[in-house]
Design an enzyme around this catalytic site. Structure first.
Site, short mmCIF file in Angstrom:
data_model
loop_
_atom_site.label_atom_id
_atom_site.label_comp_id
_atom_site.label_asym_id
_atom_site.label_seq_id
_atom_site.Cartn_x
_atom_site.Cartn_y
_atom_site.Cartn_z
N GLY A 1 0.78 -1.23 0.00
CA GLY A 1 0.00 0.00 0.00
C GLY A 1 0.82 1.29 0.00
N ASN B 1 8.57 6.15 5.00
CA ASN B 1 9.91 6.74 5.04
C ASN B 1 9.88 8.13 5.67
OD1 ASN B 1 10.67 4.58 3.11
ND2 ASN B 1 9.37 5.81 1.77
N GLU C 1 0.30 6.18 7.52
CA GLU C 1 1.72 6.45 7.23
C GLU C 1 2.18 7.71 7.97
OE1 GLU C 1 3.03 3.96 6.01
OE2 GLU C 1 1.27 3.05 5.09
N HIS D 1 2.90 6.95 11.58
CA HIS D 1 4.17 6.24 11.77
C HIS D 1 5.30 7.21 12.12
CE1 HIS D 1 3.79 1.99 11.12
NE2 HIS D 1 3.35 2.06 9.87
#
Ligand code: B3K
Ligand code: ZN
Length: 872
Positions: A263, A267, A300, A303
């Site tokens: 998905g 980073n 994301e 994260h």
């Protein structure tokens, strides 16, 4: 036949890194087939470790290796397929290496590769070693400075952190230098180079800093990133308000790429997304796409704190970042879209993906203790069950202590790589409780079966509830211990009114009973009437619950349980029992009719939300039902489920038609939850009408398709038309392709739709589609749209009695494994559960697994899954 048996890696063998890296300087000269990567690493020994320097490196063409400025001769270092070893190094030194790599021919999509003529990277879990020699493990954190040089046709040169400088170079080339001030492991490294359009925005954070937000997409597509940008801004604000977490760099970037193994990827400062999870507009994306984009953008972004600022010591701790981050994104979605509907969707996903995993050969704990390929452990157990464990923790200790524990965790571990033990320790400290029993949720695989029995004493007005639990053995764990299971309970009277009660002298409407042994009992007093027990409210634990309640109690719940999760669940339980009875050859026609009537009342309940009603209308999936009937017979399950759908369709025809007309949206499209809920209900009504296919319904579906002003309705119309079949369907299918042939993400939907066709012709059609000019085996989205959708979401056709469906899947796995092992391995699961199917089918599935496992040159990824599925 493969001769070497790969050796598993064990948690028990963890040792701290022998060398640490204080600074990393990378220098990329990008070229499609001959990219040069220079690395300058400032290295020192960790503690009193002795021995050689061993760095990971795979598929690297060595150019040079130097220590403290001196180039090493052949005798001073060894390079093999996996490592660079330098036997003799000082305690502190600078290592300079240069390698060449071939991004264009990297079809495994791991490391540095090309997608759509652009350079991009994917390093988690172990892709960085395909870029340069490095200690490619998550507990080595370092500060990265990255210089990128390329032809000016690659207009944007991006990496993590802040842009330090950029400029022109002779020969039509240019460069950019990036620095990331936050120490990070190599798996969070990212680089992008290419021609892209950018959508820009800004956000002022809680401390008043302005952050630049940039989303990079295919040229001409910037407008389609607007929804993702909006979701990003809402996520950033939500994390400040809910967890006190502020963004830390001056710049946050997202890049969308079409070729991506999963998905998206978190980073640091430079998320890379599969374009299917980022780009959306009403014409090309469905409501479900919008919803997923919102949740993945949030995931994301979240994260950044749970994964990047605090990362995992080793890959066994994967749930430390993934389970926690899923919990965070689910909480965000609940706040954005409504808690009950969100909870139902999350539980549906858990049951569809994690429950079968827990009952199969690949069952593993939320924190596993060994693996061959970590890529295979990005599973529903780590992610979804990992999130359930956090949710239970919050239920058990309460929201205030939960937040306190999170604050302590952020405070204590910021800038470090840590473990699940340390995470739980934070909550033990703030509560003063011993959470060691709770920790078993991380270590024990399998879905506990909880059973509830009750006895009501009208004279004493007491209700005794007896709970017990049992977890069946899973591979490698023959004996299971009881787990602390929070069971949230409320009571209703026979009319569906909330029944208050007392527990330990306290008057309550709802209580959490913790079943923390094999058996436990609780007595509630002050219970004025024989109660309907609403147990496991909100799905308070990831277990399967059976109760001694009669079906009539479920009807009371379906009509009026104030816990909407349990109201929905009651409908699912009733439907499941009816379908199972029919599949076993003992249909309960009276029960089916009664169910249809109750559904009619629920549909007409003006107080309830359309999104909720849409969920109510959709019966348990065939794979969910396959877990309830063992050994499973997919054909019988399909027929029984269709029979119930047809009965509902007949019984509710007028209601469904009325909904279909009444919910027609005239206003401009909006992706918000309420509008999406109305479209979902309207499409669910059409889908149910099509369960009783007649000419009239064919026309209705065709009209729905032709009139569709957005992708949600176009797909809704086309799916219903598929159920009716015939020329109108074929014509619409051709029309759809023609209209969207230049939009890859829409064409993925075209493939996926046909893969779900329940008609007998589906297997032949799917096999034929692999020869369609638009089928791209090397693109994971396209491959999954056809092959994975068929194997996972079309059970009655995949489990064709001839075994041809299994053979088709195995053939695909073997071809894809030769260039993209990670994606090939993700296709193995539908065969893995062979023991749960009736013996004739199971034997055919097993035969294909054996054929796969015996193939010469198979990747470790596919080997691990096939071998585990075959193990006794
Ligand atoms: N952390 C990545 C998943 C990486 C998968 C590598 N095989 C995306 C996510 O969970 O957010
Ligand atoms: Zn994640």
């Amino acid at each position: 036949m493969r001769t070497d048996t790969p050796q598993p890696i064990s948690l028990a063998d963890y040792t701290p890194p022998a060398f640490l890296i204080d600074e990393v300087h990378l220098d990329f000269a990008l070229a499609a087939n001959t990219t040069r990567v220079k690395a300058k690493l400032t290295i020192r020994r960790n503690g009193d470790h002795t021995g050689p320097l061993v760095l990971n490196g795979e598929r690297l063409k060595p150019i040079s290796v130097a220590v403290d400025g001196r180039v090493l001769g052949d005798g001073e270092r060894t390079i093999d397929a996996e490592f660079l070893t330098v036997p003799d190094v000082p305690d502190a030194f600078v290592l300079e290496t240069e390698v060449e790599i071939d991004p264009e021919n990297n079809k495994a999509l791991e490391g540095l590769y090309m997608s759509g003529g652009r350079f991009c990277t994917q390093c988690e879990a172990e892709g960085f070693r395909k870029i340069t020699w490095y200690p490619d493990r998550p507990d080595v954190l370092s500060r990265f400075t990255v210089r990128i040089e390329a032809d000016k046709t690659f207009r944007h040169l991006l990496s993590n952190g802040n842009l330090m400088s950029s400029g022109e170079l002779p020969g039509g080339r240019h460069f950019a230098v990036w620095n990331d001030p936050f120490p990070k492991p190599a798996y969070l490294f990212a680089l992008v180079g290419g021609e892209l359009d950018v959508l820009e925005d800004k956000l002022v954070t809680m401390s008043g800093r302005t952050v630049d937000l940039r989303i990079f997409v295919d040229t001409g597509m910037a407008a389609r990133a607007a929804y993702a940008m909006d979701a990003l801004k809402r996520s950033m604000v939500w994390d400040e308000q809910t967890f006190g977490r502020e963004y830390d760099l001056d710049l946050f970037m997202i890049v969308a790429v079409r070729d991506f193994n999963f998905g998206a990827m978190e980073n640091k400062g430079l998320n890379i997304f599969n374009s299917s999870l980022l780009l959306a507009d009403p014409a090309t994306a469905t409501d479900m796409d919008f919803e997923r984009i919102e949740s993945v953008v949030a995931h994301e972004y979240f994260h950044n704190w749970t994964g990047d600022r605090i990362t995992c010591r080793d890959w066994f701790q994967l749930c430390l970042k993934e389970g926690l981050t899923v919990f965070r994104d689910q909480s965000f979605s609940a706040d954005m879209r409504g808690a009950a509907v969100q909870r139902i969707k999350d539980v549906k996903a858990l049951r569809a993906r994690q429950f079968p995993e827990d009952q199969g050969p690949l069952a593993h704990p939320v924190r596993p203790s060994s693996y061959l390929k970590i890529d295979n452990f990005y599973t529903a157990t780590i992610y979804e069950k990992g999130a359930e464990v956090i949710r239970m923790l919050k239920t058990l200790i309460g929201p205030e202590k939960f937040r306190e524990g999170m604050d302590l965790y952020f405070d204590r571990w910021d800038g470090h790589a840590t473990t699940v033990e340390e995470f739980i320790r934070c909550f033990a400290e703030v509560t003063g409780e011993d959470l060691s029993d709770f920790f078993a949720w991380y270590e024990q695989a399998g879905t506990p079966k909880v059973s509830l029995k009750h006895s009501y004493d009208a004279g004493a007005r007491t209700l005794q509830i007896d709970l017990s639990q049992h977890t069946a053995p899973t591979p490698g764990q023959p004996n299971k211990r009881p787990l602390p299971v929070p069971v949230t309970i409320g009571l209703l009277d026979g009319e569906g009114r909330t029944l208050a009660f007392e527990r330990d002298g306290k008057a309550l409407d709802q209580t959490v009973v913790v079943l923390d042994a094999a058996q436990a009992s609780v007595t509630l007093s002050g219970v004025d009437a024989a109660p309907v027990i609403s147990a496991l409210r909100g799905f308070s634990a990831p277990v399967t619950l059976t109760t001694d309640a009669p079906a009539k109690d479920r009807y009371v719940q379906l009509a009026s349980d104030p816990d909407l999760f349990n109201r929905w669940e009651a409908g699912q339980d009733l439907a499941r029992a009816l379908i199972v009875a029919r599949a076993k050859g003992a249909p309960d026609e009276v029960g089916e009719e009664r169910f249809a009537e109750a559904m009619g009342r629920a549909l007409n309940d003006q107080a309830s939300d359309p999104a909720f009603k849409a969920l109510l209308l959709s019966l348990p999936s065939e794979s969910d039902l396959a877990l309830a009937i063992q050994p499973a017979d997919p054909a019988a399950i399909h027929a029984a489920r269709e029979a119930l759908r047809t009965r509902l369709s007949l019984h509710l025809t007028e209601d469904l038609k009325r909904l279909h007309i009444g919910l027609q949206e005239l206003a401009e499209f909006s992706p918000d939850a309420a509008s999406a809920g109305r479209r979902a209900l309207r499409n669910a009504a059409l889908d149910l009408l099509a369960a009783n296919p007649r000419a009239e319904i064919g026309e209705l579906a065709e009209g729905h398709y032709r009139a569709a002003a957005n992708m949600t309705d176009a797909i809704g119309g086309l799916s219903a038309l598929m159920l009716v079949g015939g020329e109108a369907y074929e014509a619409a299918l051709a029309d759809f392709f023609d209209r969207w042939k230049s939009e890859p993400m829409v064409i993925d939907k075209w493939f996926a739709l046909q893969a779900r066709d329940p008609d007998e012709s589906a297997l032949g059609r799917v096999m034929g589609l692999t020869a369609h000019p638009a089928f791209e085996q090397k693109n994971p989205n396209r491959l999954r749209a056809l092959v994975s959708t068929f194997a996972n979401f079309n059970p009655s056709r995949f489990h064709d009695a001839s075994g041809a469906g299994y053979r088709f899947l195995a053939d695909q796995i073997l071809v894809v494994d030769s260039f993209n092992p990670m994606t090939a391995a993700r296709l193995v699961e539908p065969l893995g559960g062979w023991r749960r199917y009736k013996p004739e089918l199971g034997a055919l599935m097993k035969r294909e697994l054996a054929r796969i496992a015996a193939t010469e040159g198979l990747s470790k990824n596919v080997y691990e899954l096939a071998a585990k599925a075959l193990a006794e």
